[in-house]
Motif scaffolding. Structure first.
Motif, PDB file in Angstrom:
ATOM      1  N   ASP A   1       0.831  -1.205   0.000  1.00  0.00           N
ATOM      2  CA  ASP A   1       0.000   0.000   0.000  1.00  0.00           C
ATOM      3  C   ASP A   1       0.866   1.255   0.000  1.00  0.00           C
ATOM      4  O   ASP A   1       0.684   2.143  -0.806  1.00  0.00           O
ATOM      5  CB  ASP A   1      -0.908  -0.033   1.241  1.00  0.00           C
ATOM      6  N   LYS A   2       1.818   1.307   0.927  1.00  0.00           N
ATOM      7  CA  LYS A   2       2.672   2.485   1.008  1.00  0.00           C
ATOM      8  C   LYS A   2       4.114   2.073   1.249  1.00  0.00           C
ATOM      9  O   LYS A   2       4.401   1.003   1.750  1.00  0.00           O
ATOM     10  CB  LYS A   2       2.249   3.361   2.202  1.00  0.00           C
ATOM     11  N   VAL A   3       5.001   2.996   0.923  1.00  0.00           N
ATOM     12  CA  VAL A   3       6.423   2.770   1.178  1.00  0.00           C
ATOM     13  C   VAL A   3       6.935   3.916   2.042  1.00  0.00           C
ATOM     14  O   VAL A   3       6.740   5.068   1.719  1.00  0.00           O
ATOM     15  CB  VAL A   3       7.203   2.736  -0.155  1.00  0.00           C
ATOM     16  N   GLU A   4       7.579   3.576   3.142  1.00  0.00           N
ATOM     17  CA  GLU A   4       8.131   4.625   4.009  1.00  0.00           C
ATOM     18  C   GLU A   4       9.635   4.520   4.035  1.00  0.00           C
ATOM     19  O   GLU A   4      10.175   3.432   4.168  1.00  0.00           O
ATOM     20  CB  GLU A   4       7.650   4.420   5.450  1.00  0.00           C
ATOM     21  N   ALA A   5      10.286   5.644   3.950  1.00  0.00           N
ATOM     22  CA  ALA A   5      11.736   5.652   4.127  1.00  0.00           C
ATOM     23  C   ALA A   5      11.983   6.228   5.518  1.00  0.00           C
ATOM     24  O   ALA A   5      11.590   7.349   5.800  1.00  0.00           O
ATOM     25  CB  ALA A   5      12.393   6.515   3.065  1.00  0.00           C
ATOM     26  N   ILE A   6      12.583   5.447   6.392  1.00  0.00           N
ATOM     27  CA  ILE A   6      12.747   5.878   7.777  1.00  0.00           C
ATOM     28  C   ILE A   6      14.218   6.109   8.051  1.00  0.00           C
ATOM     29  O   ILE A   6      15.038   5.187   7.950  1.00  0.00           O
ATOM     30  CB  ILE A   6      12.196   4.808   8.753  1.00  0.00           C
ATOM     31  N   GLU A   7      14.535   7.355   8.389  1.00  0.00           N
ATOM     32  CA  GLU A   7      15.922   7.674   8.740  1.00  0.00           C
ATOM     33  C   GLU A   7      16.105   7.526  10.240  1.00  0.00           C
ATOM     34  O   GLU A   7      15.134   7.493  10.989  1.00  0.00           O
ATOM     35  CB  GLU A   7      16.246   9.098   8.301  1.00  0.00           C
ATOM     36  N   ASP A   8      17.321   7.466  10.682  1.00  0.00           N
ATOM     37  CA  ASP A   8      17.617   7.292  12.113  1.00  0.00           C
ATOM     38  C   ASP A   8      17.041   5.969  12.622  1.00  0.00           C
ATOM     39  O   ASP A   8      16.327   5.915  13.619  1.00  0.00           O
ATOM     40  CB  ASP A   8      17.062   8.481  12.927  1.00  0.00           C
ATOM     41  N   TYR A   9      17.365   4.899  11.909  1.00  0.00           N
ATOM     42  CA  TYR A   9      16.855   3.578  12.286  1.00  0.00           C
ATOM     43  C   TYR A   9      17.821   2.894  13.245  1.00  0.00           C
ATOM     44  O   TYR A   9      19.036   2.926  13.073  1.00  0.00           O
ATOM     45  CB  TYR A   9      16.692   2.714  11.030  1.00  0.00           C
ATOM     46  N   HIS A  10      17.256   2.266  14.269  1.00  0.00           N
ATOM     47  CA  HIS A  10      18.071   1.499  15.207  1.00  0.00           C
ATOM     48  C   HIS A  10      17.562   0.086  15.259  1.00  0.00           C
ATOM     49  O   HIS A  10      16.379  -0.139  15.492  1.00  0.00           O
ATOM     50  CB  HIS A  10      17.983   2.109  16.608  1.00  0.00           C
ATOM     51  N   ASN A  11      18.443  -0.858  15.071  1.00  0.00           N
ATOM     52  CA  ASN A  11      18.064  -2.255  15.190  1.00  0.00           C
ATOM     53  C   ASN A  11      17.678  -2.544  16.632  1.00  0.00           C
ATOM     54  O   ASN A  11      16.791  -3.328  16.923  1.00  0.00           O
ATOM     55  CB  ASN A  11      19.258  -3.129  14.772  1.00  0.00           C
ATOM     56  N   ASN A  12      18.368  -1.880  17.536  1.00  0.00           N
ATOM     57  CA  ASN A  12      18.105  -2.015  18.962  1.00  0.00           C
ATOM     58  C   ASN A  12      17.229  -0.839  19.396  1.00  0.00           C
ATOM     59  O   ASN A  12      17.687   0.306  19.407  1.00  0.00           O
ATOM     60  CB  ASN A  12      19.456  -2.006  19.706  1.00  0.00           C
ATOM     61  N   ARG A  13      15.970  -1.133  19.770  1.00  0.00           N
ATOM     62  CA  ARG A  13      15.031  -0.041  20.052  1.00  0.00           C
ATOM     63  C   ARG A  13      15.473   0.827  21.234  1.00  0.00           C
ATOM     64  O   ARG A  13      15.052   1.970  21.368  1.00  0.00           O
ATOM     65  CB  ARG A  13      13.630  -0.613  20.318  1.00  0.00           C
TER      66      ARG A  13
ATOM     67  N   LYS B   1      18.295   2.143  21.717  1.00  0.00           N
ATOM     68  CA  LYS B   1      19.241   3.204  21.335  1.00  0.00           C
ATOM     69  C   LYS B   1      18.524   4.397  20.737  1.00  0.00           C
ATOM     70  O   LYS B   1      19.111   5.473  20.578  1.00  0.00           O
ATOM     71  CB  LYS B   1      20.240   2.658  20.307  1.00  0.00           C
ATOM     72  N   LYS B   2      17.263   4.244  20.393  1.00  0.00           N
ATOM     73  CA  LYS B   2      16.526   5.339  19.762  1.00  0.00           C
ATOM     74  C   LYS B   2      16.417   6.514  20.720  1.00  0.00           C
ATOM     75  O   LYS B   2      16.027   6.354  21.871  1.00  0.00           O
ATOM     76  CB  LYS B   2      15.135   4.833  19.381  1.00  0.00           C
ATOM     77  N   GLY B   3      16.774   7.678  20.224  1.00  0.00           N
ATOM     78  CA  GLY B   3      16.704   8.861  21.078  1.00  0.00           C
ATOM     79  C   GLY B   3      18.025   9.139  21.763  1.00  0.00           C
ATOM     80  O   GLY B   3      18.316  10.275  22.128  1.00  0.00           O
ATOM     81  N   LEU B   4      18.862   8.098  21.900  1.00  0.00           N
ATOM     82  CA  LEU B   4      20.159   8.309  22.551  1.00  0.00           C
ATOM     83  C   LEU B   4      21.209   8.721  21.548  1.00  0.00           C
ATOM     84  O   LEU B   4      22.128   9.466  21.826  1.00  0.00           O
ATOM     85  CB  LEU B   4      20.622   7.011  23.226  1.00  0.00           C
ATOM     86  N   THR B   5      21.059   8.180  20.369  1.00  0.00           N
ATOM     87  CA  THR B   5      22.052   8.486  19.344  1.00  0.00           C
ATOM     88  C   THR B   5      21.387   8.524  17.974  1.00  0.00           C
ATOM     89  O   THR B   5      20.436   7.807  17.722  1.00  0.00           O
ATOM     90  CB  THR B   5      23.188   7.440  19.369  1.00  0.00           C
ATOM     91  N   LYS B   6      21.928   9.384  17.133  1.00  0.00           N
ATOM     92  CA  LYS B   6      21.439   9.441  15.753  1.00  0.00           C
ATOM     93  C   LYS B   6      22.183   8.359  14.999  1.00  0.00           C
ATOM     94  O   LYS B   6      23.404   8.319  15.009  1.00  0.00           O
ATOM     95  CB  LYS B   6      21.776  10.809  15.139  1.00  0.00           C
ATOM     96  N   SER B   7      21.441   7.481  14.374  1.00  0.00           N
ATOM     97  CA  SER B   7      22.144   6.339  13.806  1.00  0.00           C
ATOM     98  C   SER B   7      22.650   6.540  12.395  1.00  0.00           C
ATOM     99  O   SER B   7      23.502   5.800  11.946  1.00  0.00           O
ATOM    100  CB  SER B   7      21.215   5.122  13.809  1.00  0.00           C
ATOM    101  N   ASN B   8      22.113   7.474  11.621  1.00  0.00           N
ATOM    102  CA  ASN B   8      22.437   7.617  10.199  1.00  0.00           C
ATOM    103  C   ASN B   8      22.051   6.399   9.383  1.00  0.00           C
ATOM    104  O   ASN B   8      22.407   6.299   8.225  1.00  0.00           O
ATOM    105  CB  ASN B   8      23.947   7.876   9.985  1.00  0.00           C
ATOM    106  N   LYS B   9      21.354   5.463  10.005  1.00  0.00           N
ATOM    107  CA  LYS B   9      20.950   4.283   9.234  1.00  0.00           C
ATOM    108  C   LYS B   9      19.539   4.521   8.708  1.00  0.00           C
ATOM    109  O   LYS B   9      18.709   5.163   9.344  1.00  0.00           O
ATOM    110  CB  LYS B   9      20.980   3.045  10.124  1.00  0.00           C
ATOM    111  N   VAL B  10      19.301   3.940   7.558  1.00  0.00           N
ATOM    112  CA  VAL B  10      18.017   4.136   6.898  1.00  0.00           C
ATOM    113  C   VAL B  10      17.386   2.772   6.627  1.00  0.00           C
ATOM    114  O   VAL B  10      18.094   1.815   6.310  1.00  0.00           O
ATOM    115  CB  VAL B  10      18.249   4.840   5.537  1.00  0.00           C
ATOM    116  N   VAL B  11      16.087   2.701   6.774  1.00  0.00           N
ATOM    117  CA  VAL B  11      15.388   1.475   6.340  1.00  0.00           C
ATOM    118  C   VAL B  11      14.212   1.872   5.465  1.00  0.00           C
ATOM    119  O   VAL B  11      13.722   2.991   5.528  1.00  0.00           O
ATOM    120  CB  VAL B  11      14.843   0.631   7.513  1.00  0.00           C
ATOM    121  N   ILE B  12      13.776   0.920   4.670  1.00  0.00           N
ATOM    122  CA  ILE B  12      12.552   1.111   3.906  1.00  0.00           C
ATOM    123  C   ILE B  12      11.514   0.190   4.541  1.00  0.00           C
ATOM    124  O   ILE B  12      11.780  -0.990   4.752  1.00  0.00           O
ATOM    125  CB  ILE B  12      12.762   0.715   2.417  1.00  0.00           C
TER     126      ILE B  12
END
Lengths: 239, 900
Positions: B227-239, B241-252
């Motif tokens: 239905d939709k495609v989202e590009a999410i920046e600042d992705y963390h495999n480990n939830r 770490k979110k908010g503690l560090t900017k990851s520069n990782k991107v997921v679709i």
């Protein structure tokens, strides 16, 4: 030349000397394409100079002298500014990720007042309907506050507009607080007055951008891909 | 005659009169003046005007009020105005259908007043004055209308969500992704790049099913169910770490359509005379279980599986870094063509991935993949080698066959112990069997057959525990171990291979590697910045054994590496637009090589210091500049540490002069990028300088029979300068998108040939790619691509050697109808020194027809001109070669595709 002018930010200051006015806080909600955005806006209505400004809150607010002073930047804060005596409206609008400033003539809507009545916090309100830029709206306005004003681009009723709802549920504005003030806040809006465009010009620019993006995507696509590139907008730009 | 008819007659009469009275040459001016005249007349005939003065009780003119006119019958607001400073107001209405109005005068400080007015045709002006009574109310008043709701904070991670997919075409999501603004796809590996960054993974409704191995999912998931495609920046495999560090990782993130039926898939079946193409995929989506499977069987020279060489490298870097040494990596027996048309195959492949939510806190992810192929690569070459004015001519006619077999299994368990702690365990098993066969007719009369059988078993596991010790701090502990065993058995048949008075017929190479590592990491956020400290220890043991001719002649080595290091990472936002990130590594490296045959032991201990600094400046919304400097000290691979000669194929022997000095890398880069979404244009420029000291070099002794390559470490510096510029833009007038990439690479290195002294070699490589894709509305569109590469090698005191190649591809896309489309591709490849002949031209064709919603028929035809070889010229500073590569025969496959 136009570009050079646009780089020169022309300082357009409203120095409003208020004798009486209203500060009305609204909650604005837009639900489009599965995403809901809610923001708090404020309407500053000046009776003396017949002007109003509607802008998004929670941006930079700071105090100067004793007055509460809010500076807005046309790149960041959505605003709508009306001059009822000149019957002009100026507002900023995005073209995807770029902001332009549009100038229009008031009134923008043609209203039909209905017989329905509702009480909103001891204020007797009447219902009015209109179709504005592709969407049908119902609003509640109160003659107890006998001023033309209203939130966003809505205006032109014999009373302050308290609530706006689009019939398809996409757009909704509700008042949360009304303050009658002897002296309202000062507002300063910075935008380049020489680069204002009309609504028709805005629609043409936007359509051109969408068409260009569509063509660019088509140029890169595989034959077996069939899709549409669309932008969900509150107002119909004629796409 | 009614009012309207009368009006129209009058207007016509006035127009005729105007034409006669006004004598103006310009038709344009005339018509506009007439238009104006017309409007004025119209307005004055049908408009009604309301005027008056507004005063207060004292008789003073006022204008802090306004006048509204409402149609009394319809209740429609017709117009409003604010009086001028002298209290005068004027409103005009032009609606003919209004019979009576209410004029209302009101203001905040006054009591409203209104008057009803009945409109008469003959009256055009209505005068109504108002006297407003003041309402005294000095007090400020506050009315709370409703509770203020919480404002939703827009997420920074959701960048945009603008595409919608039209009716079902059952096509793949990877093709749609590559068309989204900001997204590029590497056709060969399936790697997806968003705004210049490779994505971490492809999420399915927020769930991570694929991990790094997402390309197979992207290539097979149908765009119909998305239905939709989202590009999410600042992705963390480990939830945590979110908010503690900017990851520069991107997921679709793919968001699927809400359907009752959660199971869907596709089957494609194509057959030709000697060819087949079968592809099936299924996807199962529900809240608790997500599953995805792909099965592929083909011999049409397509490998879009996760085991394609470059795809595997890009998706499994961590696993590959833990492998034991492949001593026979450079053997010509293992050589594969990098020319896609030379890839002749017979693939059998299956993969299945599952993500199961066992409970609210426990998730289990599993993947199983099996791959088998029979690859054929054949070529003939003529090499002319000139060293010290001595000429050596060698010809080879080679046929390589490779039969890889892979079994791979991944398991991951994630346990959300609490909102502040996560435990994760994963393991991986890889079993690989690879058989290589080479038939080589050398110099037209010597027959060599080589057989290489290789078996690999790999296992790794990792345990990770992370816990938030406060809202701004995170502690992480990690344990990992890996085990890799590889055994390679080389048998030389046919002509005898002699070296050092010995005849070689068999070699056995065994290597084992065991790694055990642990780290402790502390992460802390300080305002807009963050700091990370990591303490790590790794133990790396590698044992290798060589057995020659099965006669007991052997050699064995053991390599021991121990690394202990402290890494500090710091990200600092100097301003909103300028960010700096710094990584410092202080470490101790202890190495030991034990050559068992003569019990020779070499040990070395070193302290090292590595830094990596990056500065990024967001000049504006569209422009970003970044600069980086890094200095890295590391050890050379154990691959350069064995000393016995090793026959890697029928005409090459490798050996080493080992050394344990650390290699030093210095890298400096600057990158500028500009992206304008509205103009659909972008530009980027990257310049980098790389200097390596203490790297390895090779000394080559080349004769007609055999080449001996000895690797050794050198204090000489290798330099590499790279400049890359890319731009793309859309030209509205010709409806074409142009993309230009140009790359210049300058390299200095050294060679040592046949006892000569060191000679420096300066190499420059220029590559330019020009692409033009049309976007016409009609049935025809084209895609034109031209790639030009120019290579110049210059050895000290000798003339330059040049190589160049032009590769052009022209594709015609024909949209025959809504349901049918065809594609014709012409490929012309022209290496330098090869004349333009029809042998360099290749033509492919495809046709697709969608018959019903879920059924599609296709014809796929490649190499229509049935070329059998492709010629290539390769010049180095000491040799000239002409290589003629075999390519796959013409095939035509007819098939159908069904989705369910």
């Amino acid at each position: 030349m136009k570009k050079i002018y646009s780089f020169i930010v022309m300082f357009f200051v409203f120095s409003i000397v208020f004798s009486q006015g209203y500060e009305v806080t609204y909650q604005q909600k837009i639900s489009l394409g599965g995403i809901t955005t809610e923001s708090e806006f404020q309407l500053l209505l000046d009776v003396t100079s017949s002007k109003s400004v509607y802008f998004e809150l929670n941006k930079s607010v700071f105090h100067e002298n004793e007055d509460e002073f809010i500076a807005t930047d046309n790149n960041v804060v959505p605003f709508v500014e009306k001059d009822y005596s000149k019957k002009e409206i100026v507002y900023n609008q995005p073209i995807i990720n770029r902001i332009v400033v549009v100038k229009d003539d008031l009134p923008l809507q043609k209203w039909k007042i209905l017989d329905e009545v509702k009480i909103i916090k001891s204020l007797k309100c009447k219902k009015a309907t209109t179709t504005f830029r592709g969407r049908s709206y119902s609003v509640w306005f109160t003659e107890s506050i006998p001023t033309i004003g209203g939130p966003w681009k809505f205006d032109g009723l014999p009373g302050l507009i308290l609530e706006v709802t689009s019939n398809d549920g996409v757009f909704k504005i509700e008042t949360t607080k009304i303050e009658k003030k002897k002296k309202t806040k000062k507002i300063e809006l910075k935008y380049d007055a020489t680069s204002l465009i009309s609504w028709n010009e805005y629609c043409e620019k936007y359509k051109k951008v969408i068409i260009r993006i569509r063509k660019s995507l088509k140029a890169e696509n595989e034959q077996d891909t069939d899709y549409e590139f669309n932008i969900d907008l509150v107002e119909d730009i004629g796409l | 005659m009614n009012k309207t008819q009368t009006t129209n007659l009058i207007l016509i009469w006035l127009r005729i009169l105007a034409y006669k009275l006004i004598d103006i040459r310009s038709k344009k001016i005339r018509s506009s003046i007439l238009g104006l005249f017309f409007v004025c007349i119209t307005t004055s005939i049908t408009a009604q005007n309301f005027k008056g003065v507004i005063k207060n009780e004292k008789g003073e003119e006022i204008n802090n009020c306004y006048v509204v006119i409402i149609d009394k019958e319809t209740n429609q607001v017709l117009e409003y105005t604010v009086p001028k400073i002298d209290g005068n107001y004027h409103i005009t209405i032009t609606d003919n259908n209004v019979s009576s109005v209410i004029i209302k005068c009101q203001g905040l400080s006054y009591t409203s007043k209104f008057k009803e007015v009945v409109l008469k045709k003959e009256i055009k002006l209505y005068k109504n004055d108002f006297i407003l009574n003041e309402e005294i109310n000095e007090l400020d008043e506050v009315i709370i209308v409703s509770d203020i709701k919480k404002i939703k904070i827009k997420k920074d991670t959701v960048v945009y969500n603008v595409s919608k997919f039209k009716k079902a075409n059952d096509r793949k999501i990877i093709n749609v992704l590559k068309n989204m603004p900001g997204i590029r796809v590497n056709e060969k590996t399936g790697q997806i790049i968003y705004k210049g960054k490779p994505i971490e993974t492809l999420l399915l409704d927020g769930d991570n099913l694929f991990g790094k191995n997402y390309s197979i999912g992207a290539r097979n998931i149908s765009s119909e169910i998305v239905d939709k495609v989202e590009a999410i920046e600042d992705y963390h495999n480990n939830r945590l770490k979110k908010g503690l560090t900017k990851s520069n990782k991107v997921v679709i993130n793919l968001k699927f359509k809400k359907k009752k039926i959660k199971f869907s898939g596709e089957i494609a079946l194509g057959l030709g005379i000697d060819n087949h193409l079968i592809n099936a995929n299924t996807i199962n989506l529900s809240n608790k279980i997500k599953g995805f499977g792909v099965f592929n069987f083909n011999n049409v020279s397509m490998n879009q599986t996760s085991f394609e060489k470059e795809t595997y490298i890009s998706e499994n870097r961590s696993e590959l870094s833990k492998y034991s040494i492949d001593f026979l990596k450079e053997s010509s027996v293992k050589q594969e063509s990098n020319f896609p048309r030379s890839y002749i195959n017979n693939i059998k492949y299956g993969t299945y991935s599952n993500l199961i939510k066992l409970s609210k806190k426990i998730k289990f992810r599993n993947n199983l993949s099996v791959f088998k192929d029979i690859k054929k690569y054949g070529y003939s070459s003529k090499n002319q080698i000139i060293i010290n004015r001595e000429e050596i001519n060698i010809s080879n006619k080679i046929q390589n066959t490779q039969e890889p077999f892979y079994f791979k299994m991944d398991n991951t368990i994630i346990y959300d112990i609490s909102p502040l702690a996560v435990l994760k365990y994963n393991n991986r098993i890889v079993n690989k069997k690879d058989d290589f066969y080479q038939e080589n007719i050398q110099n037209q009369n010597l027959n060599y057959n080589t057989q290489l059988k290789s078996v690999k078993k790999y296992f790794d596991q990792e345990l990770n525990f992370s816990s938030k010790i406060s809202s701004n701090e995170l502690l992480e502990m990690n344990l990992l171990s890996s085990n890799d065993k590889m055994r390679q058995d080389v048998t030389f048949l046919g002509e005898a291979i002699r070296y050092n008075n010995e005849v070689f017929n068999e070699e056995l190479v065994d290597s084992k590697r065991f790694i055990l590592g642990a780290y402790l990491k502390y992460l802390r956020k300080i305002k807009r910045n963050n700091i990370e400290l990591m303490l790590q220890h790794k133990y790396d043991k590698e044992d290798s054994k060589f057995v020659f001719n099965n006669n007991g002649n052997n050699n064995a080595y053991s390599f021991r590496n121990e690394i202990s290091n402290l890494i500090v990472k710091y990200n600092y936002n100097i301003t909103k637009k300028i960010k700096i990130s710094e990584k410092i590594e202080l470490g101790r490296l202890k190495r030991k090589i034990n050559q068992k045959i003569d019990n020779q032991i070499i040990t070395k201990k070193d302290l090292y210091f590595n830094t990596n600094t990056k500065l990024s400046y967001k000049i504006s919304k569209k422009n970003i500049l970044s600069i980086g400097v890094s200095n890295k000290t590391s050890q050379l691979s154990n691959r350069y540490m064995y000393t016995n000669p090793l026959l890697i194929d029928t005409r090459a022997i490798t050996t080493n002069n080992p050394s344990l000095n650390l290699k030093k890398d210095l890298n400096i880069y600057a990158n500028f990028s500009h992206y304008d979404l509205l103009q659909q244009s972008n530009f980027s420029l990257l310049a980098s300088l790389n200097e390596v000291k203490n790297t390895y070099m090779s000394k080559q002794n080349i004769s007609e029979d055999i080449s001996i390559i000895t690797y050794f470490q050198t204090p000489l510096t290798k330099k590499d300068i790279n400049i890359l510029a890319t731009t793309s833009f859309f030209i509205d007038k010709i409806n074409t998108k142009i993309t230009i990439n140009t790359n210049a690479n300058f390299n200095t290195y050294y060679n040592l040939l046949n006892q000569n002294r060191f000679q420096s070699v300066w190499s420059s490589v220029y590559t330019t790619n020009f692409r033009a894709n049309s976007a016409f509305k009609g049935f025809f569109n084209y895609k034109a691509n031209m790639n030009y590469s120019y290579i110049e090698n210059k050895q000290e005191n000798s003339q330059a050697f040049l190589n160049s190649i032009i590769n052009t591809k022209l594709e015609f896309n024909l949209k025959i109808s809504k349901k049918a489309y065809a594609n014709i591709t012409n490929n012309l490849i022209l290496p330098r020194g090869i004349k333009v002949t029809e042998n360099q031209l290749f033509i492919d064709f495809s046709f697709n027809y969608i018959s019903k919603r879920k059924m599609e028929y296709f014809i796929l035809a490649k190499n229509l001109l049935n070329r059998s070889t492709y010629d290539q010229v390769n010049n180095t500073e000491f040799s000239k070669s002409i290589v003629s590569k075999n390519i796959f025969k013409r095939y035509v496959v007819i098939g159908l595709n069904y989705s369910f």
